[in-house]
Design a protein around this motif. Structure first.
Motif, PDB file in Angstrom:
ATOM      1  N   TYR A 145       0.835  -1.204   0.000  1.00  0.00           N
ATOM      2  CA  TYR A 145       0.000   0.000   0.000  1.00  0.00           C
ATOM      3  C   TYR A 145       0.872   1.259   0.000  1.00  0.00           C
ATOM      4  O   TYR A 145       0.576   2.235  -0.700  1.00  0.00           O
ATOM      5  CB  TYR A 145      -0.934   0.024   1.213  1.00  0.00           C
ATOM      6  CG  TYR A 145      -1.763   1.283   1.255  1.00  0.00           C
ATOM      7  CD1 TYR A 145      -2.856   1.438   0.404  1.00  0.00           C
ATOM      8  CD2 TYR A 145      -1.442   2.340   2.107  1.00  0.00           C
ATOM      9  CE1 TYR A 145      -3.600   2.603   0.401  1.00  0.00           C
ATOM     10  CE2 TYR A 145      -2.173   3.503   2.102  1.00  0.00           C
ATOM     11  CZ  TYR A 145      -3.252   3.633   1.257  1.00  0.00           C
ATOM     12  OH  TYR A 145      -3.979   4.800   1.240  1.00  0.00           O
ATOM     13  N   TYR A 148       2.072   2.072  -3.317  1.00  0.00           N
ATOM     14  CA  TYR A 148       1.054   2.796  -4.087  1.00  0.00           C
ATOM     15  C   TYR A 148       1.116   4.282  -3.755  1.00  0.00           C
ATOM     16  O   TYR A 148       1.055   5.134  -4.655  1.00  0.00           O
ATOM     17  CB  TYR A 148      -0.326   2.232  -3.772  1.00  0.00           C
ATOM     18  CG  TYR A 148      -1.456   3.130  -4.217  1.00  0.00           C
ATOM     19  CD1 TYR A 148      -1.729   3.310  -5.578  1.00  0.00           C
ATOM     20  CD2 TYR A 148      -2.231   3.807  -3.284  1.00  0.00           C
ATOM     21  CE1 TYR A 148      -2.757   4.146  -5.990  1.00  0.00           C
ATOM     22  CE2 TYR A 148      -3.259   4.641  -3.684  1.00  0.00           C
ATOM     23  CZ  TYR A 148      -3.518   4.813  -5.044  1.00  0.00           C
ATOM     24  OH  TYR A 148      -4.531   5.653  -5.438  1.00  0.00           O
ATOM     25  N   LEU A 157      -1.806  -0.800  -5.403  1.00  0.00           N
ATOM     26  CA  LEU A 157      -3.025  -0.749  -4.595  1.00  0.00           C
ATOM     27  C   LEU A 157      -3.787  -2.066  -4.718  1.00  0.00           C
ATOM     28  O   LEU A 157      -4.248  -2.624  -3.721  1.00  0.00           O
ATOM     29  CB  LEU A 157      -3.902   0.423  -5.048  1.00  0.00           C
ATOM     30  CG  LEU A 157      -5.215   0.593  -4.285  1.00  0.00           C
ATOM     31  CD1 LEU A 157      -4.952   0.937  -2.830  1.00  0.00           C
ATOM     32  CD2 LEU A 157      -6.080   1.667  -4.938  1.00  0.00           C
ATOM     33  N   SER A 160      -1.962  -4.858  -2.870  1.00  0.00           N
ATOM     34  CA  SER A 160      -2.166  -4.725  -1.433  1.00  0.00           C
ATOM     35  C   SER A 160      -3.555  -5.205  -1.036  1.00  0.00           C
ATOM     36  O   SER A 160      -3.721  -5.935  -0.048  1.00  0.00           O
ATOM     37  CB  SER A 160      -1.967  -3.260  -1.021  1.00  0.00           C
ATOM     38  OG  SER A 160      -2.217  -3.088   0.362  1.00  0.00           O
ATOM     39  N   ALA A 161      -4.555  -4.794  -1.809  1.00  0.00           N
ATOM     40  CA  ALA A 161      -5.931  -5.209  -1.525  1.00  0.00           C
ATOM     41  C   ALA A 161      -6.089  -6.716  -1.629  1.00  0.00           C
ATOM     42  O   ALA A 161      -6.718  -7.359  -0.771  1.00  0.00           O
ATOM     43  CB  ALA A 161      -6.885  -4.494  -2.480  1.00  0.00           C
ATOM     44  N   ALA A 168      -6.422  -0.655   1.720  1.00  0.00           N
ATOM     45  CA  ALA A 168      -6.320  -0.764   0.271  1.00  0.00           C
ATOM     46  C   ALA A 168      -7.624  -1.293  -0.328  1.00  0.00           C
ATOM     47  O   ALA A 168      -8.067  -0.836  -1.391  1.00  0.00           O
ATOM     48  CB  ALA A 168      -5.158  -1.683  -0.106  1.00  0.00           C
TER      49      ALA A 168
END
Length: 326
Positions: A145, A148, A157, A160-161, A168
């Motif tokens: 994150y 990003y 991003l 990370s999500a 994120a």
């Protein structure tokens, strides 16, 4: 999602904590906790008083939040704010490095009074990148994150999500809702709900409230929506507390919450603590008056006791501001 701890992740975690005091005193710990709680309530002036104690004791996170409090109070980078950012950054606090790197866009440039730094903004950003990238490439969700934030590349991003970072996931939901990515309308709607659900399950209160609203607007299971409003309230989120209180008192009646004016009055009254930190007192006064009109004096006394017990057994109220403020 739990990540397998790699050497790079371990190093990143160590750098990220970066405390000078191996065993902080009870006084310093209490000052830090109180200061951060006040910061999260937008009460910058009292936050500064407490954070200064912990920052002078060498705590890098306190130094960062102290710098944030000073900068947000003054609306630009002051010499004092920069000093504390640099104290924290010199202990490898990535967030402090990023804020110093962003100082090139600060209001003080237009004012012509930016404080001198030991490094240029570009040097601070490079330092943050050098520390963060290895951990991100090894699978650390928070490091991804921060990559990003450092690069503004959406791929970080999304990585990370997908690795389970709740913040994120929340921003993936917001971006998808606003039109990011190439998705058909019904697929976009579904993706927004999925990201909000994952973020809520990951413990991020703003996502909990967004997901509850998503379910309500989508005519979904209101029991699930109520669950997430209650979860957000139990974590101390201002919007969760205000919604749980108002809907419990049926002021207004939404989400099919059972009528409980005692609970509704109690939770709403807790928001008075935020006066001066979010301009919510007008709402509190109007809503409490509306609820109290339908209560007896005994019920109001019971509500006051409920509020006292809630405050003693739950986290402090918070607006949950982004740690990397602009």
């Amino acid at each position: 999602m739990r990540q397998k701890l790699t050497l790079a992740t371990a190093i990143f975690s160590l750098l990220f904590s970066c405390q000078l005091l191996a065993k902080p005193t009870a006084e310093l710990t209490a000052a830090k906790q109180t200061g951060i709680a006040l910061y999260n309530q937008y009460k910058m002036v009292p936050a500064i008083q407490h954070l200064t104690i912990a920052a002078k004791g060498g705590d890098a996170e306190s130094q960062y939040y102290l710098a944030e409090s000073i900068r947000n109070t003054k609306r630009y980078m002051t010499e004092e704010a920069q000093h504390w950012y640099e104290e924290s950054a010199n202990q490898n606090n990535i967030y402090a490095m990023i804020q110093l790197g962003r100082s090139g866009d600060n209001l003080c440039i237009n004012m012509g009074n930016c404080p001198k730094s030991t490094k240029t903004p570009a040097q601070w950003l490079k330092g943050a990148l050098d520390l963060t990238k290895p951990a991100a490439e090894s699978g650390d969700p928070e490091a991804m994150y921060l990559m990003y934030e450092l690069t503004l590349k959406d791929e970080w991003l999304e990585k990370s999500a997908n690795s389970g970072h709740a913040l994120a996931q929340y921003w993936m939901a917001i971006g998808t809702r606003q039109g990011d990515g190439f998705l058909l309308p019904w697929k976009r709607h579904e993706a927004v709900g999925n990201w909000l659900k994952l973020s809520a399950e990951g413990g991020y209160p703003p996502a909990m409230m967004e997901y509850a609203a998503f379910i309500y607007e989508d005519q979904g299971d209101l029991a699930v929506a109520r669950h997430w409003i209650i979860e957000a309230a139990q974590k101390g989120y201002k919007s969760g507390i205000s919604s749980y209180g108002a809907y419990s008192a049926h002021s207004p009646s939404l989400y099919d919450f059972p009528l409980d004016r005692i609970k509704g009055y109690a939770l709403t009254s807790l928001l008075s603590e935020l006066d001066g930190g979010g301009d919510v007192q007008v709402y509190v006064n109007e809503t409490l008056s509306e609820i109290a009109e339908k209560m007896t004096s005994e019920e109001i006394s019971e509500a006051n006791e409920f509020a006292k017990n809630w405050k003693a057994t739950h986290p402090p109220l918070s607006f949950f501001p982004d740690k990397l403020s602009r």
